[in-house]
Design an enzyme around this catalytic site. Structure first.
Site, PDB file in Angstrom:
ATOM      1  N   ARG A  90      46.085  40.849  40.467  1.00 26.16           N
ATOM      2  CA  ARG A  90      45.140  41.222  41.509  1.00 26.16           C
ATOM      3  C   ARG A  90      43.701  40.791  41.175  1.00 26.16           C
ATOM      4  O   ARG A  90      43.028  40.138  41.972  1.00 26.16           O
ATOM      5  CB  ARG A  90      45.226  42.740  41.633  1.00 26.16           C
ATOM      6  CG  ARG A  90      44.392  43.398  42.645  1.00 26.16           C
ATOM      7  CD  ARG A  90      44.651  44.890  42.537  1.00 26.16           C
ATOM      8  NE  ARG A  90      45.966  45.267  43.028  1.00 26.16           N
ATOM      9  CZ  ARG A  90      46.227  45.498  44.312  1.00 26.16           C
ATOM     10  NH1 ARG A  90      45.277  45.397  45.201  1.00 26.16           N
ATOM     11  NH2 ARG A  90      47.437  45.825  44.685  1.00 26.16           N
ATOM     12  N   THR A  91      43.261  41.139  39.976  1.00 31.02           N
ATOM     13  CA  THR A  91      41.889  40.816  39.584  1.00 31.02           C
ATOM     14  C   THR A  91      41.723  39.302  39.410  1.00 31.02           C
ATOM     15  O   THR A  91      40.722  38.713  39.824  1.00 31.02           O
ATOM     16  CB  THR A  91      41.517  41.542  38.273  1.00 31.02           C
ATOM     17  OG1 THR A  91      41.747  42.930  38.456  1.00 31.02           O
ATOM     18  CG2 THR A  91      40.066  41.321  37.913  1.00 31.02           C
TER      19      THR A  91
ATOM     20  N   LYS B  19      49.416  31.413  19.314  1.00 36.53           N
ATOM     21  CA  LYS B  19      49.548  30.576  18.109  1.00 36.53           C
ATOM     22  C   LYS B  19      48.653  31.078  16.997  1.00 36.53           C
ATOM     23  O   LYS B  19      48.517  30.430  15.963  1.00 36.53           O
ATOM     24  CB  LYS B  19      49.181  29.131  18.438  1.00 36.53           C
ATOM     25  CG  LYS B  19      50.164  28.471  19.382  1.00 36.53           C
ATOM     26  CD  LYS B  19      49.828  26.995  19.549  1.00 36.53           C
ATOM     27  CE  LYS B  19      50.551  26.387  20.725  1.00 36.53           C
ATOM     28  NZ  LYS B  19      49.720  25.436  21.446  1.00 36.53           N
TER      29      LYS B  19
ATOM     30  N   ARG C 173      39.749  38.941  30.856  1.00 39.96           N
ATOM     31  CA  ARG C 173      40.316  40.285  30.682  1.00 39.96           C
ATOM     32  C   ARG C 173      41.053  40.309  29.361  1.00 39.96           C
ATOM     33  O   ARG C 173      41.701  39.328  28.981  1.00 39.96           O
ATOM     34  CB  ARG C 173      41.279  40.625  31.810  1.00 39.96           C
ATOM     35  CG  ARG C 173      42.053  41.913  31.504  1.00 39.96           C
ATOM     36  CD  ARG C 173      42.890  42.369  32.646  1.00 39.96           C
ATOM     37  NE  ARG C 173      42.041  42.820  33.726  1.00 39.96           N
ATOM     38  CZ  ARG C 173      42.259  43.933  34.442  1.00 39.96           C
ATOM     39  NH1 ARG C 173      43.271  44.716  34.146  1.00 39.96           N
ATOM     40  NH2 ARG C 173      41.476  44.247  35.423  1.00 39.96           N
TER      41      ARG C 173
ATOM     42  N   HIS D 268      34.958  47.793  33.458  1.00 38.01           N
ATOM     43  CA  HIS D 268      35.488  46.898  34.482  1.00 38.01           C
ATOM     44  C   HIS D 268      34.369  46.725  35.514  1.00 38.01           C
ATOM     45  O   HIS D 268      34.471  47.217  36.629  1.00 38.01           O
ATOM     46  CB  HIS D 268      36.751  47.524  35.093  1.00 38.01           C
ATOM     47  CG  HIS D 268      37.549  46.586  35.956  1.00 38.01           C
ATOM     48  ND1 HIS D 268      37.251  45.247  36.080  1.00 38.01           N
ATOM     49  CD2 HIS D 268      38.630  46.800  36.731  1.00 38.01           C
ATOM     50  CE1 HIS D 268      38.120  44.692  36.903  1.00 38.01           C
ATOM     51  NE2 HIS D 268      38.969  45.609  37.309  1.00 38.01           N
TER      52      HIS D 268
END
Ligand SMILES: [Zn+2]
Lengths: 306, 143
Positions: free
Chosen positions: A51-52, A80, A101, A129
């Site tokens: 969504r974000t 990695k 994020r 956020h």
């Protein structure tokens, strides 16, 4: 170089400027569709949030820019064993701005120390956020025409809800705002937040039901009450209906109440409320796209001025 | 080195009784080659009892660390048997690599190259917050 890590990184005036630009973009999106032609946004999602991520990508594409990135840590170089700092420095060579994020708190701040381009925090664990908060502010201002002088009710999980914490922090900066905090005792706002409100002399009340405060509210900000936050099933079942908004609970509400929710919702707002003109949570989603457009353009403008 | 007087060096006085070991550890005095004397429970008119540390060399003491541990500590600089300077301490605005963040969700727990940075948020209450995750730590002195 400016970044957006925490909503309070921006002054009230700077936020005002971004919201003004967002309003202009909503009014005339075509005027901005070539604004960032040739620019690249990197979306680095070390934990998935479709969504974000889509909201950021939609914002950049709407400005004529391009996007690249990854949507989970296992498709990134972190898998990695590369350090976050190296990943950010590398990607900042490939892009003009980064939205990231990360599950660890403070990761975007850490990234900003090594990045050549502006970083936008798209969520760091349970910490911040800020673009959700910009979205909330934009929605409230478009509904009310102001961000001061109002009674803001926040309902549900106020203990773990980072969107709630950020919104309280951001709205605390405007005059005449009163907070009404509606939650079960188990999920009250953390003490450091109420201590801060007391120190600043900002009025707030803590209550356990929506009904007792509904007639006073100008804003009702709903959040999810998650089962896993409770110690036992019985407490959850006892409490969950108390925090579900339905037409019955809205009977005593003001005619110009605005109901917000950061989405996704599970069952905390009955679908029967969706057609009520006071429900603005889907406007919020649209506003999220435009306020991210305004944010990206503003950060790149600031960078050019510097 | 005579414990009661030093020729050239540093005397850390008015350390809260029992806290001398903290000071010793945070200043990494165990890494010094010069003589270091640590006196516990010295009688004091103002404090009842106190700890004192004497370092027999003019090393660069990290005043930020001392200020965080206890701004009440007195730092006396001695040269040729004379007290040449008494340094005043206060809670530093910023602590770099003095304390570590205890929040298991903090990025500093997995990203080894990061400095541990804490910023002073509330001087009266001695509250510091991790620059990355905002986790709170209080000055030892004010706890
Ligand atoms: Zn931390």
């Amino acid at each position: 170089m400016r970044h957006l890590i925490d909503i309070t990184d921006f002054t009230v005036e700077e936020i005002e400027g971004i919201l003004d630009l967002g309003d202009k973009m909503i009014a005339d999106p075509d005027a901005y569709k070539e604004t960032l032609r040739g620019k690249i946004l990197a979306t680095l999602f070390f934990e998935p949030s479709t969504r974000t991520r889509l909201s950021f990508e939609s914002a950049m594409l709407s400005l004529g820019g391009s996007v690249l990135g990854f949507s989970s840590a296992d498709s990134s170089s972190t898998a990695k064993g590369e350090s976050l700092m190296d990943t950010i420095r590398t990607v900042s060579c490939y892009s003009d701005i980064i939205a990231m994020r990360h599950p660890k708190e403070g990761a975007p701040m850490a990234g900003s120390l090594r990045s050549y381009v502006p970083i936008i925090n798209a969520g760091d664990g349970g910490h911040n956020h800020p673009t959700q908060t910009l979205t909330d502010l934009m929605t409230i201002r478009r509904q009310k025409g102001r961000l001061d002088s109002m009674v803001v009710g926040l309902c549900g999980d106020l203990k773990f809800g980072r969107t709630v914490h950020s919104l309280i922090g951001a709205m605390s900066r405007y005059k005449g705002v009163t907070f009404v905090l509606i939650s079960p005792p188990e999920l009250k706002v953390p003490a450091y937040i109420t201590d801060e409100l007391k120190r600043k002399g900002i009025p707030f009340r803590e209550v356990e039901t929506m009904e007792e405060v509904m007639p006073e509210l100008d804003i009702l900000y709903m959040t999810r009450v998650q089962k896993e936050r409770f110690f036992n099933e019985a407490d959850y079942i006892r409490l969950k209906d108390t925090y579900i908004l339905d037409p019955e609970k809205l009977r005593t509400a003001k005619a110009d109440l605005s109901i917000l929710h950061p989405l996704p919702r599970v069952n905390e707002i009955s679908p029967k409320v969706d057609d009520d003109p006071r429900a603005v949570y889907f406007d919020q989603v649209r506003n999220g796209r435009f306020v991210r457009m305004a944010l990206i353009k503003t950060l790149l403008d600031w960078r050019n001025e510097a | 080195m005579k414990v009661d007087s030093i020729h050239t060096g540093i005397v850390l006085d008015h350390i809260k009784a029992g806290r001398g070991m903290d000071v010793y550890r945070y200043l990494h005095l165990d890494e010094l080659d010069c003589p270091v004397a640590y006196m516990r429970n010295v009688r004091s008119e103002a404090m009842g009892r106190k700890d004192i540390i004497k370092i027999d060399a003019n090393i660069n003491v990290d005043l930020d660390v001392l200020g965080y541990l206890d701004p009440g500590i007195t730092v006396n600089i001695i040269v040729d048997g004379q007290l040449v300077e008494k340094k005043k301490l206060s809670l530093p605005e910023k602590l770099t690599n003095v304390i570590t963040c205890k929040n298991p969700r903090c990025i500093t727990t997995v990203e080894g190259a990061l400095d541990q940075v804490f910023l002073l948020k509330d001087r009266a209450r001695g509250v510091y917050r991790c620059m990355f995750c905002d986790a709170e730590r209080k000055s030892k002195a004010l706890r």
